[in-house]
Write an enzyme that holds these catalytic residues in place. Structure first.
Site, PDB file in Angstrom:
ATOM      1  CG  HIS A   1       0.631  -2.193   3.745  1.00 32.33           C
ATOM      2  ND1 HIS A   1       0.832  -0.830   3.715  1.00 32.33           N
ATOM      3  CD2 HIS A   1       1.706  -2.727   4.375  1.00 32.33           C
ATOM      4  CE1 HIS A   1       1.983  -0.556   4.285  1.00 32.33           C
ATOM      5  NE2 HIS A   1       2.535  -1.683   4.695  1.00 32.33           N
ATOM      6  NE  ARG A   2       1.832   0.434   7.495  1.00 30.91           N
ATOM      7  CZ  ARG A   2       2.531   1.548   7.308  1.00 30.91           C
ATOM      8  NH1 ARG A   2       1.967   2.729   7.517  1.00 30.91           N
ATOM      9  NH2 ARG A   2       3.788   1.501   6.902  1.00 30.91           N
TER      10      ARG A   2
ATOM     11  CD  GLU B   1       1.992  -5.300   7.115  1.00 28.69           C
ATOM     12  OE1 GLU B   1       3.114  -5.093   7.600  1.00 28.69           O
ATOM     13  OE2 GLU B   1       1.109  -4.414   7.075  1.00 28.69           O
TER      14      GLU B   1
ATOM     15  CG  ASP C   1       2.995  -2.659  10.972  1.00 28.02           C
ATOM     16  OD1 ASP C   1       3.967  -3.079  10.344  1.00 28.02           O
ATOM     17  OD2 ASP C   1       2.029  -2.069  10.436  1.00 28.02           O
TER      18      ASP C   1
ATOM     19  CG  HIS D   1       3.998   1.404  10.623  1.00 34.08           C
ATOM     20  ND1 HIS D   1       4.897   2.462  10.575  1.00 34.08           N
ATOM     21  CD2 HIS D   1       4.478   0.459   9.785  1.00 34.08           C
ATOM     22  CE1 HIS D   1       5.862   2.157   9.739  1.00 34.08           C
ATOM     23  NE2 HIS D   1       5.635   0.952   9.241  1.00 34.08           N
TER      24      HIS D   1
ATOM     25  CD  GLU E   1       7.029  -4.596   9.496  1.00 39.26           C
ATOM     26  OE1 GLU E   1       8.055  -3.901   9.677  1.00 39.26           O
ATOM     27  OE2 GLU E   1       6.159  -4.312   8.652  1.00 39.26           O
TER      28      GLU E   1
ATOM     29  CE  LYS F   1       7.320  -1.100  12.336  1.00 35.64           C
ATOM     30  NZ  LYS F   1       7.661  -0.882  10.911  1.00 35.64           N
TER      31      LYS F   1
ATOM     32  CG  ASP G   1      -1.332   1.116   1.376  1.00 39.77           C
ATOM     33  OD1 ASP G   1      -1.123   0.420   2.385  1.00 39.77           O
ATOM     34  OD2 ASP G   1      -0.547   2.003   0.982  1.00 39.77           O
TER      35      ASP G   1
END
Length: 242
Positions: free
Chosen positions: A7-8, A34, A36, A49, A110, A112, A230
């Site tokens: 995640h990120r 992943e 953003d 993000h 993702e 945004k 994470d």
């Protein structure tokens, strides 16, 4: 096997959405990352993000009001709690895609654009994916479900998945109505029944953000399609033990 998406990047141990975090995800053996994306004032796709730079950098202001050259001057891991890292710039999506040439990671992008209406974002991202030949390595997700359907119309080969955080009735049916092959629910609304029924109906389930060991074990034991975490290294260790 349940896939593990960082995640990120490895955001629990490294500054989120930086190349350091993505490199760490690769190092520990994550199956994917992943990230953003937002659009700058001059139309560049950047990996960050928040709609503003305030939380994660030493700057202030909206991404949409900033030119790329000014954003690149900021310290992207400025507020990260562990000050062990070199100064990092906000990455562009091109920078991440260039790095991906040397690995086989899946990338969940993702968009945004549920708060800011970034005109032309879908076209820019899809064009970039096609330029790099990554259509089979990308999943596009967003809380803006109109946007992911627009992406699917631009290129039906690229997988889309709606993000959602509140209870959805028969989400596999909803996913099918969008032409999506997966759903990305908040872990709080991903019950055992929803996961198993979705998978039985051909829809992948990738809950976010799964950080606790007991949550990981439940999803691994269920045969969930993937988890977004994470802490990819921790997740891999638990998956291996199981």
């Amino acid at each position: 096997m349940t896939l593990i998406f960082a995640h990120r990047g490895s955001a629990g141990t490294h500054p989120e959405n930086t190349m350091d975090a993505f490199l760490e995800a690769e190092r520990v053996g994550a199956d994917g990352i992943e990230l953003d994306v937002q659009l700058t004032k001059d139309g560049e796709v950047v990996v960050i993000h928040d709609e503003t730079v305030d939380r994660t950098t030493n700057g202030k202001g909206y991404i949409k009001d900033s030119h790329l050259k000014d954003l690149r001057k900021l310290h992207a891991n400025y507020t990260f709690k562990k000050k062990l890292f070199n100064k990092h710039k906000i990455p562009t999506l091109i920078e991440v895609f260039d790095w991906m040439k040397n690995n086989s990671l899946v990338c969940n992008i993702e968009l945004k654009n549920s708060i800011m209406d970034y005109e032309g974002m879908e076209e820019k991202v899809i064009t970039m994916i096609n330029d790099y030949g990554y259509s089979d390595r990308i999943i596009i997700s967003s809380f803006n479900h109109y946007s992911i359907v627009a992406c699917s119309r631009l290129d039906p080969m690229i997988e889309i998945a709606p993000l959602y955080s509140t209870g959805l009735y028969m989400p596999w049916v909803y996913a099918q109505s969008l032409g999506a092959k997966g759903i990305h629910p908040n872990k709080k609304v991903a019950s055992d029944e929803i996961i198993t029924e979705s998978i039985r109906n051909g829809i992948c389930v990738r809950p976010y953000t799964v950080n606790k060991a007991h949550q990981m074990k439940r999803l691994f034991n269920l045969g969930c399609s993937a988890i977004v975490t994470d802490y990819p290294e921790k997740a891999i260790k638990i998956r291996t033990e199981l």
